[in-house]
Enzyme design. Structure first.
Site, PDB file in Angstrom:
ATOM      1  CG  HIS A 388       1.049   0.325   2.644  1.00  0.00           C
ATOM      2  ND1 HIS A 388       0.800  -0.370   3.815  1.00  0.00           N
ATOM      3  CD2 HIS A 388       0.634   1.598   2.889  1.00  0.00           C
ATOM      4  CE1 HIS A 388       0.255   0.436   4.705  1.00  0.00           C
ATOM      5  NE2 HIS A 388       0.146   1.634   4.173  1.00  0.00           N
ATOM      6  NE  ARG A 389       3.487  -5.620  -3.024  1.00  0.00           N
ATOM      7  CZ  ARG A 389       4.139  -6.132  -4.069  1.00  0.00           C
ATOM      8  NH1 ARG A 389       3.481  -6.891  -4.942  1.00  0.00           N
ATOM      9  NH2 ARG A 389       5.430  -5.892  -4.244  1.00  0.00           N
TER      10      ARG A 389
END
EC number: 2.3.1.12
Length: 418
Positions: A388-389
């Site tokens: 998700h980064r």
């Protein structure tokens, strides 16, 4: 003059490795190009070929030795007609770069606790301090049988009690047969972790602890894909080596989807996100010692036949431990397919530094609603694990939508090229 055999560097970052196995013994004649040893790195077990001709005069590092530094002296060759008399002096002069004995781990041994041969005699004492000579297995069987071992007469050397004495002891065989049939006296076995297993454990633990995973799942109708695959494979006749697999179509569909959604082809860096300009796809392959991920490079530019042929070659090399570092290091996206094992769906662990891995499940006939009518279709589940980064939910959804479009309309990806 003797010829030095040094611990090779099998990749740019390799500083040490394990000398897994010698394929030649002292006294064997060596020809250039012959495989002489197997070296285990943190990624794979690789074969080492001889460069020079000669006779293997002395093996310095035994097989099974671990953490041997690169460029250490591991063996010595002598040329034809050369005497062995000065070999020890040569080794003493040229072994300065070799690790000290205490720095090299001893060869890994297989440990089997409690699985001790009867010839190994141990001494036991009962509550009255009467010394009894019995093998460990005999003592364990006596305990399971609930028989006092000092009551058993030993038939082994020097009167030691062995397994057969316990089995034949009066009142023991019946009790033993009732208790030991369903239980192995050895509670477990120990298998030493090789470098491949250690690096898998390290990287996956790091991934789960440091990478914020999120998961997106989708169902794909693969009826058209199976039909077109059947037509293509019929054109190859009886040549099974040329057959196209479902996984080949999956790789190509992922490649085309990444071409459309390049933001999914990326990796995290502390200062910047890397967006890859090439579509290099890692494919998880199970091998005897664990798992490797050979890479199809520029997968988006290849047709299905060439891609399939290349993948077959990489799988063969992976299972023979012959992959070169260039064939498994790198990649921007990973595919893990457990469908052939009947797994419906699963959440795969991201392979750092990549940001995405797609888990592919099995295909099965299911009821679907189409045009307000119930019909039967072959459905395959896929699950995207994303960092998700790097990848937002919308990007992951966009990628899966593109993948679904290509996999459900395979003619599009067969025609759609740069």
């Amino acid at each position: 003059m003797p010829i030095k055999l040094l611990m090779p560097a099998l990749s740019p970052t390799m500083t040490e490795g394990n000398l897994a196995r010698w394929l030649k013994k002292e006294g064997d004649k060596i020809n250039p190009g012959e495989v002489i040893a197997e070296i285990e790195t943190d990624k794979a077990t690789m074969e080492v070929e001889a460069v020079d001709e000669g006779t293997l005069a002395k093996i310095i590092i035994p097989q099974g030795s671990q953490n041997v530094p690169v460029n250490s002296l591991i063996a010595v060759l002598i040329e034809e007609g050369e005497e062995l008399s000065g070999i020890e002096e040569f080794i003493a002069k040229n072994n300065s770069n070799s690790p000290k004995k205490e720095e090299i781990s001893k060869p890994a041994e297989t440990i089997a606790p409690q699985n001790v041969k009867e010839e190994n005699i141990t001494t036991a004492s009962d509550q009255n301090n009467i010394k009894v000579f019995a093998s460990p297995l005999a003592k364990r069987l006596a305990k399971i049988q609930n028989v006092r071992i000092e009551e058993i007469k030993g038939s082994g050397p020097h009167g030691r009690i062995i397994k057969q004495d316990v089995l034949s002891h009066k009142g023991g065989s019946k009790a033993l047969s009732n208790k030991i049939v369903s239980r192995n006296p050895e509670e477990y076995r120990l298998a030493p972790n090789n470098n491949i297993r250690k690096i898998i454990a390290k990287r996956l633990l790091e991934s789960k602890q440091t990478v914020p995973h999120f998961y997106l799942s989708i169902e794909c109708n693969v009826d058209k894909l199976l039909d077109i695959r059947e037509d293509i494979n019929k054109s190859f006749g009886d040549d099974k080596s040329a057959k196209i697999s479902v996984n080949d179509f999956i790789i190509l569909a992922v490649a085309k989807a990444l071409q459309e959604v390049p933001n999914a082809n990326a990796s995290w860096g502390d200062d910047a996100i890397r967006y890859y300009n090439n579509v290099d796809i890692s494919v998880a392959v199970a091998i005897e010692n664990g798992l490797v991920t050979p890479i199809i490079r520029n997968a988006d530019q290849k047709n299905i036949v060439d891609l399939s042929s290349e993948m077959k070659g990489l799988i063969k090399k992976a299972r023979e431990n012959k992959l070169t570092p260039e064939e498994f290091q790198g990649g921007g996206f990973t595919i893990s397919n457990l469908g052939m094992y009947g797994i419906k769906n699963f959440n795969a662990i991201i392979n750092p530094p990549q940001s995405c891995i797609m888990g592919v499940g099995s295909s099965s006939k299911r009821a679907i609603v189409k045009n307000d009518q119930i019909s039967i279709a072959t459905i395959m589940d896929v699950t995207l694990s994303a960092d998700h980064r790097v990848v937002d939910g919308a990007v992951g959804a966009e990628f899966l939508a593109a993948f679904k479009r290509f996999i459900e309309s395979p003619a599009l990806m067969l025609l759609y090229t740069r």
